[in-house]
Write an enzyme that holds these catalytic residues in place. Structure first.
Site, PDB file in Angstrom:
ATOM      1  N   GLY A  11       0.839  -1.204   0.000  1.00 44.92           N
ATOM      2  CA  GLY A  11       0.000   0.000   0.000  1.00 44.92           C
ATOM      3  C   GLY A  11       0.866   1.243   0.000  1.00 44.92           C
ATOM      4  O   GLY A  11       0.494   2.292   0.533  1.00 44.92           O
ATOM      5  N   ALA A  12       2.031   1.117  -0.624  1.00 43.26           N
ATOM      6  CA  ALA A  12       3.060   2.166  -0.531  1.00 43.26           C
ATOM      7  C   ALA A  12       2.617   3.490  -1.132  1.00 43.26           C
ATOM      8  O   ALA A  12       3.114   4.545  -0.738  1.00 43.26           O
ATOM      9  CB  ALA A  12       4.343   1.684  -1.210  1.00 43.26           C
ATOM     10  N   GLN A  15      -1.976   6.904   1.621  1.00 40.48           N
ATOM     11  CA  GLN A  15      -1.617   8.051   2.466  1.00 40.48           C
ATOM     12  C   GLN A  15      -0.750   7.671   3.664  1.00 40.48           C
ATOM     13  O   GLN A  15       0.138   8.428   4.036  1.00 40.48           O
ATOM     14  CB  GLN A  15      -2.834   8.885   2.858  1.00 40.48           C
ATOM     15  CG  GLN A  15      -3.986   8.153   3.501  1.00 40.48           C
ATOM     16  CD  GLN A  15      -4.789   9.072   4.420  1.00 40.48           C
ATOM     17  OE1 GLN A  15      -4.520  10.268   4.507  1.00 40.48           O
ATOM     18  NE2 GLN A  15      -5.753   8.499   5.124  1.00 40.48           N
ATOM     19  N   GLY A  17       1.400   5.202   3.566  1.00 38.51           N
ATOM     20  CA  GLY A  17       2.683   4.969   2.892  1.00 38.51           C
ATOM     21  C   GLY A  17       3.463   6.260   2.714  1.00 38.51           C
ATOM     22  O   GLY A  17       4.673   6.318   2.964  1.00 38.51           O
ATOM     23  N   VAL A 129      -0.994  -3.267   9.469  1.00 43.08           N
ATOM     24  CA  VAL A 129      -1.662  -1.994   9.771  1.00 43.08           C
ATOM     25  C   VAL A 129      -3.046  -1.973   9.122  1.00 43.08           C
ATOM     26  O   VAL A 129      -4.006  -1.458   9.687  1.00 43.08           O
ATOM     27  CB  VAL A 129      -0.801  -0.809   9.273  1.00 43.08           C
ATOM     28  CG1 VAL A 129      -1.525   0.517   9.448  1.00 43.08           C
ATOM     29  CG2 VAL A 129       0.544  -0.785   9.993  1.00 43.08           C
ATOM     30  N   ASP A 159      -3.562   3.341  19.016  1.00 42.32           N
ATOM     31  CA  ASP A 159      -4.535   3.415  20.110  1.00 42.32           C
ATOM     32  C   ASP A 159      -3.821   3.700  21.436  1.00 42.32           C
ATOM     33  O   ASP A 159      -4.275   4.507  22.244  1.00 42.32           O
ATOM     34  CB  ASP A 159      -5.322   2.100  20.194  1.00 42.32           C
ATOM     35  CG  ASP A 159      -5.882   1.705  18.840  1.00 42.32           C
ATOM     36  OD1 ASP A 159      -6.680   2.470  18.289  1.00 42.32           O
ATOM     37  OD2 ASP A 159      -5.493   0.643  18.312  1.00 42.32           O
ATOM     38  N   HIS A 187      -8.115  -4.029  17.478  1.00 45.35           N
ATOM     39  CA  HIS A 187      -8.016  -2.642  16.992  1.00 45.35           C
ATOM     40  C   HIS A 187      -9.358  -2.301  16.346  1.00 45.35           C
ATOM     41  O   HIS A 187      -9.524  -2.361  15.135  1.00 45.35           O
ATOM     42  CB  HIS A 187      -6.882  -2.479  15.986  1.00 45.35           C
ATOM     43  CG  HIS A 187      -6.961  -1.159  15.265  1.00 45.35           C
ATOM     44  ND1 HIS A 187      -6.741   0.043  15.893  1.00 45.35           N
ATOM     45  CD2 HIS A 187      -7.279  -0.848  13.995  1.00 45.35           C
ATOM     46  CE1 HIS A 187      -6.913   1.027  15.034  1.00 45.35           C
ATOM     47  NE2 HIS A 187      -7.246   0.512  13.868  1.00 45.35           N
TER      48      HIS A 187
HETATM   49  P1  NAX Z   1      -5.107   4.397   1.299  1.00 49.24           P
HETATM   50  O1  NAX Z   1      -6.367   3.988   0.649  1.00 49.24           O
HETATM   51  O2  NAX Z   1      -4.619   5.808   1.199  1.00 49.24           O
HETATM   52  O3  NAX Z   1      -3.922   3.473   0.752  1.00 49.24           O
HETATM   53  C1  NAX Z   1      -4.035   2.085   0.670  1.00 49.24           C
HETATM   54  C2  NAX Z   1      -3.134   1.630  -0.451  1.00 49.24           C
HETATM   55  O4  NAX Z   1      -3.095   0.208  -0.445  1.00 49.24           O
HETATM   56  C3  NAX Z   1      -3.616   2.061  -1.845  1.00 49.24           C
HETATM   57  O5  NAX Z   1      -2.571   2.736  -2.517  1.00 49.24           O
HETATM   58  C4  NAX Z   1      -3.952   0.739  -2.518  1.00 49.24           C
HETATM   59  O6  NAX Z   1      -3.660   0.744  -3.908  1.00 49.24           O
HETATM   60  C5  NAX Z   1      -3.030  -0.216  -1.780  1.00 49.24           C
HETATM   61  N1  NAX Z   1      -3.423  -1.627  -1.872  1.00 49.24           N
HETATM   62  C6  NAX Z   1      -4.663  -2.168  -1.871  1.00 49.24           C
HETATM   63  N2  NAX Z   1      -4.600  -3.496  -2.046  1.00 49.24           N
HETATM   64  C7  NAX Z   1      -3.280  -3.811  -2.122  1.00 49.24           C
HETATM   65  C8  NAX Z   1      -2.587  -5.028  -2.316  1.00 49.24           C
HETATM   66  N3  NAX Z   1      -3.237  -6.190  -2.470  1.00 49.24           N
HETATM   67  N4  NAX Z   1      -1.234  -4.991  -2.364  1.00 49.24           N
HETATM   68  C9  NAX Z   1      -0.575  -3.816  -2.240  1.00 49.24           C
HETATM   69  N5  NAX Z   1      -1.184  -2.636  -2.086  1.00 49.24           N
HETATM   70  C10 NAX Z   1      -2.523  -2.623  -2.013  1.00 49.24           C
HETATM   71  O7  NAX Z   1      -5.240   3.958   2.820  1.00 49.24           O
HETATM   72  P2  NAX Z   1      -4.396   4.449   4.086  1.00 49.24           P
HETATM   73  O8  NAX Z   1      -5.017   5.654   4.655  1.00 49.24           O
HETATM   74  O9  NAX Z   1      -2.962   4.482   3.729  1.00 49.24           O
HETATM   75  O10 NAX Z   1      -4.715   3.259   5.123  1.00 49.24           O
HETATM   76  C11 NAX Z   1      -4.264   1.960   4.904  1.00 49.24           C
HETATM   77  C12 NAX Z   1      -4.879   0.993   5.897  1.00 49.24           C
HETATM   78  O11 NAX Z   1      -4.533   1.326   7.228  1.00 49.24           O
HETATM   79  C13 NAX Z   1      -6.409   0.956   5.859  1.00 49.24           C
HETATM   80  O12 NAX Z   1      -6.809  -0.402   5.875  1.00 49.24           O
HETATM   81  C14 NAX Z   1      -6.791   1.616   7.166  1.00 49.24           C
HETATM   82  O13 NAX Z   1      -8.042   1.185   7.628  1.00 49.24           O
HETATM   83  C15 NAX Z   1      -5.675   1.178   8.057  1.00 49.24           C
HETATM   84  N6  NAX Z   1      -5.460   1.920   9.303  1.00 49.24           N
HETATM   85  C16 NAX Z   1      -5.095   1.238  10.398  1.00 49.24           C
HETATM   86  C17 NAX Z   1      -4.800   1.847  11.593  1.00 49.24           C
HETATM   87  C18 NAX Z   1      -4.381   1.064  12.791  1.00 49.24           C
HETATM   88  O14 NAX Z   1      -4.223   1.672  13.854  1.00 49.24           O
HETATM   89  N7  NAX Z   1      -4.167  -0.247  12.747  1.00 49.24           N
HETATM   90  C19 NAX Z   1      -4.946   3.317  11.734  1.00 49.24           C
HETATM   91  C20 NAX Z   1      -4.911   4.039  10.446  1.00 49.24           C
HETATM   92  C21 NAX Z   1      -5.614   3.373   9.311  1.00 49.24           C
HETATM   93  O15 NAX Z   1      -6.986   3.649   9.424  1.00 49.24           O
END
Ligand code: NAX
Length: 324
Positions: A11-12, A15, A17, A129, A159, A187
């Protein structure tokens, strides 16, 4: 010179990333003397955006950054990886049932777990994450039978940090005065931030706040902070999530006496073995250990059990779907 540590970020181009990669490359993930090699995994349609981020990484001329690789192939991305930050996931879309969400994520974390199993370095450490983080970590781990289960973890450090900050503001103390904070469970909104073992100035935190604040303000504020950020910012937490991922891996590698991390349960505190649940943990010799011997009163018991029940339901759901 030291061999660079390979860090794979999925997911690099997203946001988180964007907030994470520059800090890794600057040495904050592993230490200011550890060279790193970055591998960026994205879906094909986001590879170009990841290339743009890589151009900016180049333009920082980070002394510790020894190379960047960009790919849409998990087998390439995880080849020889020492640290894997699994950030990319399938977000819940309007009208999506939990089963659909778990299934979509199973399609990501199953193959990534297998690619880690088949290609990563022997010392691989995985932090998930992407949500639902605990269950995604379980799915990946179940597809990596040759990797020790304990190397698969999920992030509750954000958290934890939110809980520190809320308590510090309430008691008007610096966050550094707070010790032994713990997030238990999933989480998710059921997580339990525990003030009955946290200490401020050497005294139990729960005794320094009134019970109504603890129950009706502190716990829901920490548990729902993600939604509050979306409401205010118009986008979900990114820099704070990246910061927490850095804290998690840094402490895992370099050691800590007490923090929160979701790790495979060994049955401690009545959490069924194998579930990836958040615990109070220490890190010693590069391994997480669950802090033992804490007394759990009825108030905490009820809340830990509710969050763990949710994790068991998620595990049973992914089992029923054949994802693990
Ligand atoms: P974004 O939607 O900005 O970025 C996610 C990226 O992952 C996209 O660029 C997408 O193309 C890529 N992606 C999707 N499937 C993929 C795959 N199979 N292989 C490689 N890349 C892939 O999301 P972002 O805001 O960066 O959040 C990412 C994740 O973090 C979400 O699932 C979000 O819910 C989770 N979070 C977890 C948190 C935690 O505390 N554990 C807090 C923050 C965030 O909400």
């Amino acid at each position: 010179a030291q061999t660079p540590v390979k860090v794979t970020v999925t997911g690099a181009a997203g946001q988180i990333g964007y907030a994470l990669l520059f800090r890794i490359a600057s040495g904050q993930l592993l230490g200011a003397d550890v060279p790193v090699k970055l591998s960026l995994l994205e879906v094909p349609q986001a590879v170009k955006a990841a290339e743009g981020t890589a151009m900016e990484l180049d333009d920082c001329a980070f002394p510790l950054l020894s190379g960047i690789e960009i790919t849409d192939d998990p087998n390439v991305a995880f080849a020889g990886a020492n640290v894997a930050l699994l950030v990319g996931a399938m977000p819940r879309k309007a009208g999506m049932e939990r089963g659909d969400l778990l299934e979509a994520n199973g399609g990501i974390f199953g193959p990534q777990g297998k690619a880690i199993n088949d290609n990563a370095a022997d010392d691989i450490r995985v932090l998930v994450v992407g949500n639902p983080a605990n269950t995604n970590a379980l799915i990946a781990q179940q597809h990596a039978p040759d990797v020790p289960a304990e190397r698969f973890t999920a992030m509750t450090r954000l958290d934890h940090n939110r809980a520190l900050s809320q308590l510090a503001a309430k008691l008007q103390v610096p966050v550094t005065e707070i010790k032994k904070m713990t997030i238990w469970g999933n989480h998710s909104a059921t997580q339990y931030p525990d003030l009955f073992h946290a200490e401020v100035g050497g005294k139990i935190a729960a005794e320094q706040v009134d019970e109504a604040w603890l129950r009706d303000t502190f716990i829901p504020t920490v548990a729902k902070r993600g939604a509050a950020i979306i409401e205010a910012r118009g986008a979900s937490s990114a820099a704070s999530a990246a910061n927490a991922a850095i804290d998690h891996v840094f402490d895992w590698v370099n050691g800590t006496e007490w923090t929160s991390a979701a790790i495979p349960s060994d049955g401690s505190y009545g959490v069924p073995e194998g579930i990836i649940s958040s615990f109070p943990v220490a890190s010693r010799g590069g391994r997480w250990e669950i802090i033992q011997g804490l007394e759990i009163d009825a108030f905490s018991r009820e809340r830990i059990d509710a969050s763990v029940r949710e994790l068991v339901e998620e595990r049973d759901a992914v089992r029923a779907l054949g994802l693990i």
